[in-house]
Design a protein around this motif. Structure first.
Motif, PDB file in Angstrom:
ATOM      1  N   UNK A  20      52.649  29.871  51.716  1.00 18.40           N
ATOM      2  CA  UNK A  20      52.065  30.940  50.888  1.00 18.40           C
ATOM      3  C   UNK A  20      50.635  30.608  50.482  1.00 18.40           C
ATOM      4  N   UNK A  21      50.421  29.367  50.077  1.00 16.08           N
ATOM      5  CA  UNK A  21      49.081  28.945  49.645  1.00 16.08           C
ATOM      6  C   UNK A  21      48.074  29.047  50.787  1.00 16.08           C
ATOM      7  N   UNK A  22      48.454  28.598  51.972  1.00 17.72           N
ATOM      8  CA  UNK A  22      47.549  28.656  53.120  1.00 17.72           C
ATOM      9  C   UNK A  22      47.281  30.105  53.522  1.00 17.72           C
ATOM     10  N   UNK A  23      48.316  30.921  53.536  1.00 16.42           N
ATOM     11  CA  UNK A  23      48.139  32.332  53.885  1.00 16.42           C
ATOM     12  C   UNK A  23      47.232  33.026  52.878  1.00 16.42           C
ATOM     13  N   UNK A  24      47.370  32.688  51.618  1.00 15.44           N
ATOM     14  CA  UNK A  24      46.535  33.263  50.569  1.00 15.44           C
ATOM     15  C   UNK A  24      45.068  32.876  50.774  1.00 15.44           C
ATOM     16  N   UNK A  25      44.847  31.623  51.117  1.00 14.32           N
ATOM     17  CA  UNK A  25      43.477  31.161  51.375  1.00 14.32           C
ATOM     18  C   UNK A  25      42.868  31.914  52.551  1.00 14.32           C
ATOM     19  N   UNK A  26      43.663  32.166  53.574  1.00 13.67           N
ATOM     20  CA  UNK A  26      43.182  32.909  54.731  1.00 13.67           C
ATOM     21  C   UNK A  26      42.796  34.331  54.360  1.00 13.67           C
ATOM     22  N   UNK A  27      43.597  34.964  53.545  1.00 17.14           N
ATOM     23  CA  UNK A  27      43.299  36.322  53.103  1.00 17.14           C
ATOM     24  C   UNK A  27      42.037  36.379  52.270  1.00 17.14           C
ATOM     25  N   UNK A  28      41.881  35.413  51.374  1.00 17.40           N
ATOM     26  CA  UNK A  28      40.681  35.369  50.527  1.00 17.40           C
ATOM     27  C   UNK A  28      39.435  35.146  51.378  1.00 17.40           C
ATOM     28  N   UNK A  29      39.529  34.265  52.359  1.00 13.51           N
ATOM     29  CA  UNK A  29      38.385  33.974  53.230  1.00 13.51           C
ATOM     30  C   UNK A  29      37.992  35.216  54.024  1.00 13.51           C
ATOM     31  N   UNK A  30      38.959  35.968  54.505  1.00  8.30           N
ATOM     32  CA  UNK A  30      38.671  37.184  55.278  1.00  8.30           C
ATOM     33  C   UNK A  30      37.969  38.220  54.406  1.00  8.30           C
ATOM     34  N   UNK A  31      38.375  38.328  53.158  1.00 14.45           N
ATOM     35  CA  UNK A  31      37.725  39.277  52.245  1.00 14.45           C
ATOM     36  C   UNK A  31      36.289  38.846  51.961  1.00 14.45           C
ATOM     37  N   UNK A  32      36.102  37.547  51.731  1.00 16.70           N
ATOM     38  CA  UNK A  32      34.750  37.046  51.459  1.00 16.70           C
ATOM     39  C   UNK A  32      33.828  37.245  52.659  1.00 16.70           C
ATOM     40  N   UNK A  33      34.372  37.067  53.853  1.00 14.90           N
ATOM     41  CA  UNK A  33      33.594  37.201  55.080  1.00 14.90           C
ATOM     42  C   UNK A  33      33.347  38.680  55.412  1.00 14.90           C
ATOM     43  N   UNK A  34      34.197  39.551  54.863  1.00 16.53           N
ATOM     44  CA  UNK A  34      34.046  40.979  55.136  1.00 16.53           C
ATOM     45  C   UNK A  34      34.806  41.453  56.352  1.00 16.53           C
ATOM     46  N   UNK A  35      35.709  40.638  56.854  1.00 15.24           N
ATOM     47  CA  UNK A  35      36.469  41.017  58.049  1.00 15.24           C
ATOM     48  C   UNK A  35      37.887  41.489  57.718  1.00 15.24           C
ATOM     49  N   UNK A  36      38.265  41.459  56.459  1.00 14.96           N
ATOM     50  CA  UNK A  36      39.601  41.901  56.057  1.00 14.96           C
ATOM     51  C   UNK A  36      39.657  43.423  56.103  1.00 14.96           C
ATOM     52  N   UNK A  37      40.770  43.953  56.551  1.00 13.23           N
ATOM     53  CA  UNK A  37      40.925  45.409  56.613  1.00 13.23           C
ATOM     54  C   UNK A  37      41.555  45.904  55.318  1.00 13.23           C
TER      55      UNK A  37
END
Length: 101
Positions: A20-37
């Motif tokens: 869960x922690x790793x998946x959360x970090x991935x989601x946060x990174x995608x939002x910061x990078x602007x690639x999250x949908x």
């Protein structure tokens, strides 16, 4: 799910909290990078509609949902509602009953 004779490695070997922690970090990174949908309300509506169509094709599942809903409704918030209903005549005030004599 089938278990193979091989031992789990990497992500699969971690406990649920670590995953869960790793998946959360991935989601946060995608939002910061602007690639999250991020879904628009129309995209979310369409996705929900599509999922509902798929689920509703399983008639046995839908029947189960209906039974659960009926049971919940008959239970009501404070026990059985059916026991409290009574007939139409029982619900009428004494002055509303017709008296023939």
């Amino acid at each position: 799910m089938g278990q193979s004779s091989e031992s789990k490695r990497g992500f699969a070997a971690m406990n649920a909290e670590q995953q869960r922690q790793i998946a959360s970090q991935g989601g946060k990174a995608a939002h910061e990078k602007g690639t999250a949908h991020e879904f628009t309300s129309e995209e979310a509506r369409a996705a929900g509609r599509k999922g509902g169509e798929v689920v509703s094709q399983n008639r046995e599942h839908m029947a189960s949902i209906g039974r659960k809903g009926a049971e919940a409704r008959s239970q009501g918030a404070n026990g059985s509602r059916r026991a409290n209903r009574g007939s139409h005549e029982q619900q009428m005030k004494p002055s509303e009953h017709s008296h023939q004599g």
